[in-house]
Design an enzyme around this catalytic site. Structure first.
Site, mmCIF file in Angstrom:
data_model
loop_
_atom_site.group_PDB
_atom_site.id
_atom_site.type_symbol
_atom_site.label_atom_id
_atom_site.label_comp_id
_atom_site.label_asym_id
_atom_site.label_seq_id
_atom_site.Cartn_x
_atom_site.Cartn_y
_atom_site.Cartn_z
ATOM 1 N N GLN A 126 0.810 -1.220 0.000
ATOM 2 C CA GLN A 126 0.000 0.000 0.000
ATOM 3 C C GLN A 126 0.840 1.266 0.000
ATOM 4 O O GLN A 126 0.356 2.334 -0.358
ATOM 5 C CB GLN A 126 -0.959 0.010 1.206
ATOM 6 C CG GLN A 126 -2.056 -1.031 1.137
ATOM 7 C CD GLN A 126 -3.022 -0.841 -0.029
ATOM 8 O OE1 GLN A 126 -3.065 0.219 -0.658
ATOM 9 N NE2 GLN A 126 -3.793 -1.865 -0.337
ATOM 10 N N GLY A 151 2.401 -4.571 -8.300
ATOM 11 C CA GLY A 151 2.335 -3.609 -9.399
ATOM 12 C C GLY A 151 1.002 -2.892 -9.522
ATOM 13 O O GLY A 151 0.950 -1.680 -9.732
ATOM 14 N N HIS A 152 -0.097 -3.646 -9.361
ATOM 15 C CA HIS A 152 -1.396 -3.043 -9.684
ATOM 16 C C HIS A 152 -1.862 -2.025 -8.651
ATOM 17 O O HIS A 152 -2.892 -1.381 -8.840
ATOM 18 C CB HIS A 152 -2.454 -4.126 -9.910
ATOM 19 C CG HIS A 152 -2.923 -4.819 -8.679
ATOM 20 N ND1 HIS A 152 -4.082 -4.464 -8.043
ATOM 21 C CD2 HIS A 152 -2.394 -5.836 -7.974
ATOM 22 C CE1 HIS A 152 -4.250 -5.258 -6.998
ATOM 23 N NE2 HIS A 152 -3.238 -6.089 -6.931
ATOM 24 N N THR A 176 9.732 -18.452 -16.573
ATOM 25 C CA THR A 176 9.976 -17.429 -17.592
ATOM 26 C C THR A 176 9.371 -16.097 -17.171
ATOM 27 O O THR A 176 8.231 -16.041 -16.709
ATOM 28 C CB THR A 176 9.391 -17.894 -18.941
ATOM 29 O OG1 THR A 176 10.031 -19.114 -19.288
ATOM 30 C CG2 THR A 176 9.645 -16.863 -20.032
ATOM 31 N N CYS A 231 -20.713 -8.641 5.037
ATOM 32 C CA CYS A 231 -21.468 -9.053 3.864
ATOM 33 C C CYS A 231 -20.723 -8.833 2.564
ATOM 34 O O CYS A 231 -20.958 -9.528 1.591
ATOM 35 C CB CYS A 231 -22.796 -8.307 3.806
ATOM 36 S SG CYS A 231 -24.005 -9.102 4.831
#
Lengths: 324, 402
Positions: B179, B200-201, B237, B325
């Site tokens: 974060q 990365g995202h 790879t 929920c």
């Protein structure tokens, strides 16, 4: 996020009968604040007829809890108390065109609130047998409390047992690790050791085939039980009547499981490898119907020791069984 | 009006410049970086550049300290399992009660396999007690794993100080920094952190690529063995297009660091002030004075988070919640429970997380949209009467099987 039906969204965005009734003479408070879902149902009951004249709800909870509460109040208005007591949580879910498995407990909460409110009106003490645990099996919405209670009551010792008794683990099978850990723990408590089922893959059904002699897959399957499954009957020896009886026996064994969920199945016809069945009750239109049919097919194949195809027949359409 | 995305702690939009940088690596630059020929060579050079960009963002001393992985979770698992495997005689792990599931679920599993897991507790503002931490440091501890910034509240832990304490006690220190990377400056060469995970995202690169930083000289055992990729520390790879993308995203994050800590922070503060000014019975969770510049977590009392999110979503606003929920579990967020937030508020927590794409106009629209949504749900709540909570809410509504 959740795959809510349009009906659920409609009742969530524009809930009916929201708020407490000013002239209520029955109140049911149920739910669990730790789980984040709680509901107060208020009813106005006409004393001589016991007809519910009006209903209102207040809900602390998620979208489907609010929608279930709204649906419940719509359903009970105009009913007598005895009629209202007949409402099941499945009825509430059906009214909303279904709920995601994780959310079925919202419909259970609705039914419990109704029972509590009616008990309140009648001055009875509500026997609360409600218990709820974390969801173990998402395919069939079976929670941990249900699995544990069943394991305990029946001294179960394998994942297969748990599936047979509760259905948990009978679908996608991704909860088998959880079921194994529950079994490990509970069996340790009764002084036993959990032994996982051996990896058997599909050996039971696959028989080495000499391609030249037996090219047709149907025949290959028909030969299968001759090898390892010694107890299974040789299918070739069954007469048509015996075979149909056997199919009926298998279906009879499965029916209680379906009926528990307000569904049912009956045999319509058998034609060669095709077994035509009719699903009814909650099974019609159920998102899991194909998985149920797959399960029935699997059981039939195991019992008959041959390949069969279970074909659903719709309730109304006349059954035309072509030779196919 | 376009929808407003305030869920950047969940994932971020890939920066168009990042997309542009990675696209050639699907088509013309498709070679295997391990190959000798030109097709592979050019990709190898691009990976080197990406590694250096990540090195710069983290302030690492060497580019060989950067190991590319598939995600933050993989980096976390690699770090913890490596420490256990490299030091089989050490059977204890120190972590906190508010970690991400990537750490907690793994630690819970390890606890069933004979390891002792110490979970440091937090106070009502999400802060750790360092004296308790110090008392746990011993020769039995294989690794300390403490998140740098909390994903739900944005609260920062004193990771630099904790790493130093561990280092001095001869204990490996790992931090889940997914974060914080790209939001606050980091200088690992001057820190005692042995391992660090990033994803990365969370910083405008695509999903499916992460990094494990491994300080030179740290004992290490790979999770995946096989080829010699990543110097044999993570076989398989290379995901070259995504690694190139992460390199570009790291460059951009450095460029936008100041913006994040001035403009984004000011927008976050405006959102907080705007909501608190018009919604009663709402409060900020975590430690407001010591948190990420983009994160705001507000508890709306007496209503439930999923219902809030659904109505926000209908209004075109994306956020997230700590309610049970939204996750399908039976308990609200473990972070809120760890801070002792009561159930009636914990279920109503909503996290707004901004990014450099967030605009002032969007924040203004959210400030207008939130109060009526909260009011609408409170009208349905059994804890609420006309203008405020009912008197003694816990007594006025006590459902049967609480």
């Amino acid at each position: 996020m959740w795959d809510y039906s349009e009906k659920v969204k409609e009742h969530f965005y524009n809930p009916k009968n929201a708020g407490a009734l000013a002239e209520a003479n029955a109140t049911g408070d149920v739910g669990s604040i730790s789980c984040g879902d709680a509901l107060r149902l208020t009813l106005k009951v006409d004393p001589p007829t016991e007809i519910i004249l009006d209903a209102g709800f207040q809900t602390f909870g998620c979208g489907s809890a609010i929608a279930s509460s709204s649906a419940l109040t719509e359903m009970v208005k105009g009913m007598t108390l005895d009629q209202a007591l007949q409402i099941t949580n499945q009825d509430i879910a059906d009214y909303l065109d279904g709920l995601p498995p994780e959310k079925m407990h919202c419909s259970v909460m609705g039914r419990e609130a109704l029972r509590a409110a009616i008990a309140d009106y009648r001055g009875e003490v509500l026997e609360d047998d409600h218990e709820e645990g974390a969801l173990v099996c998402k395919c069939f919405a079976i929670d941990e409390v249900m699995v544990r209670d069943t394991v305990k009551a029946n001294n179960l010792s394998s994942v297969e047992d748990v599936t047979n008794y509760t259905k948990a683990g009978g679908g996608c099978s991704s909860c088998h690790e959880k079921i194994e850990s529950i079994l490990t723990e509970m069996m340790a408590e009764r002084g036993e050791v959990f032994v996982p089922a051996p990896v058997k893959g599909k050996q039971k059904k696959v028989v080495p085939v000499k391609p030249k002699e037996e090219p047709a897959p149907a025949k290959v399957a028909a030969q299968a039980p001759a090898a390892p499954a010694a107890a299974a009957p040789a299918p070739g020896k069954l007469t048509t009547v015996q075979r149909i009886r056997r199919i009926e026996m298998v279906l009879e064994a499965i029916r209680p499981n379906l009926q528990r969920d307000h569904g049912d199945v009956e045999l319509v016809d058998v034609d060669g490898k095709n077994v035509y069945v009719k699903l009814s009750g909650a099974c019609t239109g159920c998102q899991l119907a194909s998985s149920t049919l797959g399960g029935i097919q699997q059981r039939l194949m195991e019992d008959l020791g041959e390949f069969v195809k279970v074909v659903p027949v719709s309730a109304n359409a006349p059954v035309t069984i072509a030779g196919m | 009006m376009s929808d407003i995305y305030l869920d950047n702690n969940a994932t971020t939009k890939v920066d168009p410049a990042v997309v542009e940088a990675m696209l050639p690596f699907f088509t013309e630059q498709f070679g295997n970086p391990s190959s000798l020929h030109n097709f592979g060579n050019r990709v190898g050079a691009a990976l080197k550049k990406a590694r250096q960009s990540v090195q710069t963002l983290l302030g690492a001393e060497h580019d060989s300290e950067i190991i590319f992985t598939s995600c933050g979770t993989e980096s976390d698992s690699t770090a913890i399992l490596s420490a256990l495997k490299a030091q089989p005689e050490r059977k204890e792990i120190i972590t906190t009660t508010v970690e991400h599931p990537a750490i907690l679920t793994l630690c819970d599993q390890l606890a069933t396999e004979g390891y002792t897991v110490h979970k440091l507790e937090v106070d009502n503002r999400g802060r750790l007690d360092l004296d308790v931490y110090k008392s746990l440091l011993s020769d039995n501890v294989a690794i300390v794993s403490v998140m740098w910034a909390n994903n739900e509240t944005g609260t920062l832990f004193p990771v630099l100080e904790m790493a130093q304490l561990a280092d001095e006690a001869g204990i490996l220190f790992h931090t889940d920094a997914v974060q914080i990377v790209g939001k606050l400056p980091i200088d690992l060469k001057s820190a005692s952190i042995h391992m660090l995970s990033l994803s990365g995202h969370k910083l405008h690169a695509p999903k499916g690529v992460g990094v494990l930083y491994l300080k030179r000289g740290t004992r290490f055992r790979p999770l995946l063995r096989g080829g010699h990729q990543e110097r044999g520390r993570r076989a398989g790879t290379e995901n070259s297009a995504s690694i190139v993308a992460l390199g570009k995203a790291a460059e951009l994050a450095l460029q936008h660091m100041e913006h994040e800590n001035t403009v984004v922070k000011a927008l976050r503060d405006k959102l907080q002030a705007g909501i608190l000014a018009s919604v009663p019975n709402a409060f900020v969770t975590g430690d407001p004075d010591n948190r990420l510049p983009n994160t705001l977590n507000i508890a709306f009392e007496y209503i439930e988070g999923e219902a809030i999110l659904l109505l926000l979503n209908k209004a075109g606003i994306a956020a997230s919640s700590g309610s049970a929920c939204t996750s399908g579990s039976l308990e609200p967020s473990h972070v809120m429970r760890a801070m002792g937030i009561p159930y009636t508020a914990a279920h109503g927590t909503v996290r707004f997380s901004l990014s450099r794409y967030t605009t002032e106009d969007e924040i203004d629209r959210v400030i207008v949209a939130v109060p009526p949504i909260v009011a609408q749900l409170r009208k349905l709540s059994p804890y609420w009467s006309d203008n405020g909570p009912v008197a003694e809410p816990e007594k006025a509504f006590a459902p049967v099987y609480a």
